[in-house]
Design a protein around this motif. Structure first.
Motif: not given
Length: 376
Positions: A100, A104, A112, A154, A158, A233, A237
């Motif tokens: 995570a 970020i 984001a 934040r 996430y 996501t 990722y």
């Protein structure tokens, strides 16, 4: 599959480009590769489900808890669980948090952009005001340092988003294992098809997040934000964890004057597709936590493959890492197929040219990866 009508590629990894154009995968097809990929994804699916459960729990029920001593207990605090935790007989949820934080740091995608926007700040302010309604000290601290609690939120956002993403991926990998056990999956191509179809089916699944106190709920990521599984996501990722990652502590110098780490984050190649498996097992190496977790859930047929090596169980984490990289090249193949500008089987020369440019851009990023190593 259509025959490509354009000239052969001159790319250093042209063989893989032509293979993808003909419906192939980045990983070569063999019974052993199929067994390794399916077996490791079964173990990974079980671990991902545990990671996802804890990430979503901490995001919702440990929101702005400054000292979350029991956050890894998922709301069930017992002496037996605490003893197993202290003895390290547990899932290493720290790896999930590492992923995570890496997402970020690298950013990308709608999530984001959203957590840096005005709407997110407004939702955060309402949630923070409710959370510390009767705490004048924290209220005063928030006025002095207004970004501190926002940054914590934040991270929680996430955690929730990654947890939702991993829940879907876990189900996808476990259903793949079930299909393999039933004889439906026999080739790497069928593995890739299963993953690609799963990604496409879940693409528009909304990513939302809210916290509650008493009977009142406070949205942090409301449905109106329009965040979805694939674009916001899954793709970030892949970029953050598969490609860029973070340097393994102890293997390179973090001293800026040593110039062992690229200045530009976009040049990072420390992700799962590049990582040398040999450091796995060393202290401070984050993927070690994941490999250790997967040792507990390996199917018997995969354990038997590992025992046939010269070192038996002594290098199990390294072997797991190698199998895991093979599986991630299958996942990446599915993503490449699903995101192609045109179907890779197209017979239209103009569409083939667009696909060729697209594939060459992807394969350029694999030049320094372990793609050729896993295919030897």
């Amino acid at each position: 599959m259509a025959i490509t009508q354009i000239a052969p590629s001159t790319h250093p990894l042209a063989a893989y480009i032509h293979g993808l154009e003909q419906g192939g995968a980045l990983l070569s097809d063999s019974p052993t590769n199929v067994l390794e990929v399916v077996g490791i994804l079964k173990s990974y699916g079980i671990v991902l489900d545990a990671y996802a459960t804890n990430l979503k729990y901490t995001a919702e029920f440990q929101y702005l808890q400054f000292f979350p001593f029991f956050k890894y207990c998922n709301g069930e605090v017992t002496l037996a669980k605490l003893l197993r935790h202290w003895w390290h007989d547990r899932i290493n949820y720290e790896y999930a948090e590492y992923c995570a934080r890496t997402m970020i740091w690298h950013g990308g995608g709608g999530l984001a952009a959203y957590v840096e926007g005005a709407d997110f700040r407004q939702h955060c302010q309402r949630a923070i005001a409710a959370r510390f309604r009767y705490d004048p000290f924290i209220q005063g601290l928030h006025r002095i340092f207004p970004e501190f609690l926002l940054e914590q939120t934040r991270f929680s956002a996430y955690c929730s988003g990654l947890g939702q993403f991993w829940t879907i991926m876990s189900e996808m990998f476990l259903s793949l294992s079930d299909r393999y056990d039933n004889g439906e999956i026999q080739t790497i191509g069928q593995v890739v098809d299963h993953i690609r179809d799963g990604l496409v089916a879940a693409a528009a699944t909304p990513i939302t997040y809210q916290v509650s106190w008493g009977r009142q709920s406070y949205p942090i990521i409301p449905p109106e934000a329009g965040l979805t599984f694939l674009a916001d996501t899954a793709i970030p990722y892949v970029e953050a964890i598969f490609f860029r990652g973070t340097p393994f502590p102890g293997t390179v110098s973090y001293n800026a004057q040593a110039y062992q780490i690229p200045f530009d984050q976009t040049e990072f190649i420390y992700g799962a597709l590049y990582a040398d498996p040999l450091p796995i097992g060393g202290a401070g190496i984050h993927p070690t936590l994941l490999m250790q977790d997967m040792t507990h859930y390996l199917p018997s047929y995969l354990e038997e493959i590992y025992r046939q090596s010269d070192r038996k169980d002594q290098d199990q984490r390294v072997r797991i890492c190698e199998s895991f990289q093979k599986s991630m090249f299958c996942v990446t193949t599915a993503a490449i197929q699903g995101l192609a500008p045109h179907g890779l089987g197209t017979s239209d020369p103009q569409e083939q040219k667009a696909n060729r440019l697209y594939l060459e851009q992807w394969l350029t990023r694999f030049i320094k990866s372990r793609l050729e190593t896993v295919n030897r």
